[in-house]
Scaffold this motif. Structure first.
Motif, PDB file in Angstrom:
ATOM      1  N   LEU A  46       0.835  -1.200   0.000  1.00  0.00           N
ATOM      2  CA  LEU A  46       0.000   0.000   0.000  1.00  0.00           C
ATOM      3  C   LEU A  46       0.871   1.252   0.000  1.00  0.00           C
ATOM      4  O   LEU A  46       0.607   2.203  -0.737  1.00  0.00           O
ATOM      5  N   PHE A  47       1.930   1.256   0.812  1.00  0.00           N
ATOM      6  CA  PHE A  47       2.882   2.376   0.799  1.00  0.00           C
ATOM      7  C   PHE A  47       3.453   2.579  -0.599  1.00  0.00           C
ATOM      8  O   PHE A  47       3.563   3.710  -1.075  1.00  0.00           O
ATOM      9  N   ASN A  48       3.844   1.484  -1.238  1.00  0.00           N
ATOM     10  CA  ASN A  48       4.433   1.575  -2.572  1.00  0.00           C
ATOM     11  C   ASN A  48       3.443   2.131  -3.595  1.00  0.00           C
ATOM     12  O   ASN A  48       3.826   2.851  -4.521  1.00  0.00           O
ATOM     13  N   GLY A  84       5.340  16.553  -2.934  1.00  0.00           N
ATOM     14  CA  GLY A  84       5.342  16.677  -1.478  1.00  0.00           C
ATOM     15  C   GLY A  84       5.103  15.407  -0.706  1.00  0.00           C
ATOM     16  O   GLY A  84       4.708  15.452   0.453  1.00  0.00           O
ATOM     17  N   LEU A  85       5.349  14.248  -1.321  1.00  0.00           N
ATOM     18  CA  LEU A  85       5.256  12.973  -0.605  1.00  0.00           C
ATOM     19  C   LEU A  85       6.655  12.370  -0.532  1.00  0.00           C
ATOM     20  O   LEU A  85       7.294  12.151  -1.560  1.00  0.00           O
ATOM     21  N   SER A  86       7.126  12.106   0.680  1.00  0.00           N
ATOM     22  CA  SER A  86       8.465  11.560   0.874  1.00  0.00           C
ATOM     23  C   SER A  86       8.378  10.343   1.784  1.00  0.00           C
ATOM     24  O   SER A  86       7.437  10.225   2.575  1.00  0.00           O
ATOM     25  N   ARG A  87       9.364   9.452   1.701  1.00  0.00           N
ATOM     26  CA  ARG A  87       9.268   8.212   2.470  1.00  0.00           C
ATOM     27  C   ARG A  87      10.623   7.681   2.900  1.00  0.00           C
ATOM     28  O   ARG A  87      11.663   8.048   2.339  1.00  0.00           O
ATOM     29  N   THR A  88      10.581   6.825   3.901  1.00  0.00           N
ATOM     30  CA  THR A  88      11.707   5.975   4.242  1.00  0.00           C
ATOM     31  C   THR A  88      11.311   4.542   3.884  1.00  0.00           C
ATOM     32  O   THR A  88      10.150   4.264   3.576  1.00  0.00           O
ATOM     33  N   PHE A  89      12.283   3.640   3.937  1.00  0.00           N
ATOM     34  CA  PHE A  89      12.026   2.261   3.540  1.00  0.00           C
ATOM     35  C   PHE A  89      12.266   1.304   4.706  1.00  0.00           C
ATOM     36  O   PHE A  89      12.988   1.610   5.651  1.00  0.00           O
ATOM     37  N   ARG A 169      16.884  12.848   5.729  1.00  0.00           N
ATOM     38  CA  ARG A 169      16.963  12.932   4.268  1.00  0.00           C
ATOM     39  C   ARG A 169      15.572  13.065   3.651  1.00  0.00           C
ATOM     40  O   ARG A 169      15.368  13.853   2.714  1.00  0.00           O
ATOM     41  N   ALA A 170      14.602  12.330   4.182  1.00  0.00           N
ATOM     42  CA  ALA A 170      13.230  12.436   3.679  1.00  0.00           C
ATOM     43  C   ALA A 170      12.654  13.823   3.952  1.00  0.00           C
ATOM     44  O   ALA A 170      11.977  14.410   3.102  1.00  0.00           O
ATOM     45  N   LEU A 171      12.949  14.371   5.114  1.00  0.00           N
ATOM     46  CA  LEU A 171      12.438  15.695   5.475  1.00  0.00           C
ATOM     47  C   LEU A 171      13.083  16.807   4.668  1.00  0.00           C
ATOM     48  O   LEU A 171      12.493  17.880   4.491  1.00  0.00           O
ATOM     49  N   SER A 172      14.286  16.583   4.171  1.00  0.00           N
ATOM     50  CA  SER A 172      15.001  17.630   3.437  1.00  0.00           C
ATOM     51  C   SER A 172      14.317  17.988   2.128  1.00  0.00           C
ATOM     52  O   SER A 172      14.605  19.033   1.529  1.00  0.00           O
ATOM     53  N   THR A 173      13.396  17.143   1.655  1.00  0.00           N
ATOM     54  CA  THR A 173      12.639  17.449   0.446  1.00  0.00           C
ATOM     55  C   THR A 173      11.434  18.339   0.747  1.00  0.00           C
ATOM     56  O   THR A 173      10.681  18.684  -0.161  1.00  0.00           O
ATOM     57  N   LYS A 174      11.248  18.682   2.021  1.00  0.00           N
ATOM     58  CA  LYS A 174      10.120  19.507   2.485  1.00  0.00           C
ATOM     59  C   LYS A 174       8.771  18.907   2.089  1.00  0.00           C
ATOM     60  O   LYS A 174       7.968  19.520   1.382  1.00  0.00           O
ATOM     61  N   PRO A 175       8.496  17.698   2.557  1.00  0.00           N
ATOM     62  CA  PRO A 175       7.252  17.028   2.165  1.00  0.00           C
ATOM     63  C   PRO A 175       6.024  17.576   2.894  1.00  0.00           C
ATOM     64  O   PRO A 175       6.125  18.132   3.980  1.00  0.00           O
ATOM     65  N   GLN A 176       4.874  17.377   2.264  1.00  0.00           N
ATOM     66  CA  GLN A 176       3.604  17.591   2.938  1.00  0.00           C
ATOM     67  C   GLN A 176       3.218  16.350   3.738  1.00  0.00           C
ATOM     68  O   GLN A 176       2.579  16.446   4.776  1.00  0.00           O
ATOM     69  N   PHE A 179       6.054   9.359   4.819  1.00  0.00           N
ATOM     70  CA  PHE A 179       5.717   7.955   5.002  1.00  0.00           C
ATOM     71  C   PHE A 179       6.905   7.252   5.665  1.00  0.00           C
ATOM     72  O   PHE A 179       8.011   7.257   5.113  1.00  0.00           O
ATOM     73  N   LEU A 180       6.678   6.658   6.816  1.00  0.00           N
ATOM     74  CA  LEU A 180       7.732   5.947   7.544  1.00  0.00           C
ATOM     75  C   LEU A 180       7.399   4.455   7.559  1.00  0.00           C
ATOM     76  O   LEU A 180       6.420   4.031   8.168  1.00  0.00           O
ATOM     77  N   ASP A 181       8.230   3.663   6.888  1.00  0.00           N
ATOM     78  CA  ASP A 181       7.991   2.221   6.770  1.00  0.00           C
ATOM     79  C   ASP A 181       8.837   1.464   7.796  1.00  0.00           C
ATOM     80  O   ASP A 181      10.034   1.270   7.612  1.00  0.00           O
ATOM     81  N   GLU A 182       8.194   1.061   8.883  1.00  0.00           N
ATOM     82  CA  GLU A 182       8.819   0.305   9.976  1.00  0.00           C
ATOM     83  C   GLU A 182      10.125   0.950  10.459  1.00  0.00           C
ATOM     84  O   GLU A 182      11.188   0.321  10.433  1.00  0.00           O
ATOM     85  N   PRO A 183      10.092   2.189  10.890  1.00  0.00           N
ATOM     86  CA  PRO A 183      11.326   2.868  11.310  1.00  0.00           C
ATOM     87  C   PRO A 183      11.982   2.252  12.536  1.00  0.00           C
ATOM     88  O   PRO A 183      13.186   2.443  12.742  1.00  0.00           O
ATOM     89  N   ALA A 184      11.236   1.515  13.358  1.00  0.00           N
ATOM     90  CA  ALA A 184      11.822   0.917  14.562  1.00  0.00           C
ATOM     91  C   ALA A 184      12.344  -0.498  14.327  1.00  0.00           C
ATOM     92  O   ALA A 184      12.858  -1.126  15.261  1.00  0.00           O
ATOM     93  N   ALA A 185      12.252  -0.991  13.098  1.00  0.00           N
ATOM     94  CA  ALA A 185      12.716  -2.361  12.810  1.00  0.00           C
ATOM     95  C   ALA A 185      14.188  -2.518  13.159  1.00  0.00           C
ATOM     96  O   ALA A 185      15.022  -1.718  12.743  1.00  0.00           O
ATOM     97  N   GLY A 186      14.516  -3.536  13.939  1.00  0.00           N
ATOM     98  CA  GLY A 186      15.898  -3.825  14.290  1.00  0.00           C
ATOM     99  C   GLY A 186      16.464  -2.989  15.419  1.00  0.00           C
ATOM    100  O   GLY A 186      17.642  -3.130  15.760  1.00  0.00           O
ATOM    101  N   MET A 187      15.648  -2.126  16.019  1.00  0.00           N
ATOM    102  CA  MET A 187      16.150  -1.267  17.092  1.00  0.00           C
ATOM    103  C   MET A 187      16.003  -1.926  18.455  1.00  0.00           C
ATOM    104  O   MET A 187      15.083  -2.718  18.688  1.00  0.00           O
TER     105      MET A 187
END
Length: 259
Positions: A46-48, A84-89, A169-176, A179-187
């Motif tokens: 869905l994110f993709n 204005g849509l930015s994401r992490t993976f 890096r995602a924020l540097s594009t100044k998004p509206q 999208f954060l895809d499992e940012p806590a994975a492996g932490m």
């Protein structure tokens, strides 16, 4: 809150498999929403779809941006990013052999347009743009306590800090919408606690909409204002954290038993 992203009857088929089935949802401006569900529920697919990595089989995705309404269905990922849509993976995708600063500067280039001739001949405008980009990047890194590591190679950062850099890096594009895809994975728990605080600060500091995929329910319940639950590609429930925690269908999907 005004509606920022509208998703209607979104479907994605891979051959005979329906990975996303008739999903209708929305994101409002300046809110933090979580997308949760069991493994294989279709969350990353869905994110993709929403970020242009893959195209839907049917349905629509529409952005109500600052400059008008934009259908996103047939747009490429880079075109959607410019809107204005930015994401992490889920798997970190930093440029590992480049410095912290250069990772951010590369992401910012889509917002800074310098002509070919100016770039080749190094006109004053070229150096002015270069200086402005660097100043902006360092200011952003400072917010995330990364300004003392600008010359560190990304591969030499601890895992949790790499995740933080990916968000910068995602924020540097100044998004509206971020999208954060499992940012806590492996932490580890300490890194997850830091990330929880960071996500809350990011949403408040930058006044943006955040859509978060995450399996760590303690993190989700702390940060989310609304939650969508996906199961077998279909939306199972939507509501506040308290409503989702008490929803019998959600409990059954996660635990395999009635509430």
């Amino acid at each position: 809150m005004s509606e920022l992203l509208k998703v209607d009857n979104l479907i994605k088929n891979f051959g005979g498999l329906t990975a996303v089935s008739d999903v209708t949802m929305h994101l409002n401006s300046n809110e933090l929403v979580a997308l949760i569900g069991p493994n294989g529920a279709g969350k990353t697919t869905l994110f993709n779809l929403l970020t242009g990595v893959i195209t839907p089989s049917s349905g629509s995705v529409v952005l109500a941006g600052k400059e008008g309404t934009f259908p996103l269905n047939n747009k490429k990922a880079y075109q959607i990013a410019k809107l204005g849509l930015s994401r992490t993976f889920q798997n970190i995708r930093l440029f590992k052999e480049m410095t912290v600063l250069d990772n951010v500067l590369i992401a910012m280039t889509s917002r800074y347009k310098e002509g070919f001739v100016s770039s080749i001949l190094r006109f004053p405008s070229y150096y002015r743009t270069e200086r402005e980009m660097k100043e902006e990047a360092i200011k952003l890194l400072k917010i995330f306590s990364l300004d003392q590591q600008t010359e560190t190679l990304a591969k030499n950062l601890p895992y949790g800090i790499q995740r933080r850099l990916e968000i910068v890096r995602a924020l540097s594009t100044k998004p509206q919408i971020l999208f954060l895809d499992e940012p806590a994975a492996g932490m580890n728990p300490e890194e997850t606690a830091d990330l929880t605080r960071l996500i809350i600060e990011v949403q408040k500091e930058f006044h943006i909409t955040v859509l978060l995929i995450e399996h760590d329910m303690s993190l989700v319940m702390q940060v989310a204002q609304r939650i969508y639950v996906l199961d077998h590609g279909s939306l199972l429930a939507e509501g506040s954290p308290k409503e989702i925690q008490q929803n019998p269908a959600v409990i059954k999907a996660y635990l395999g038993e009635e509430a």
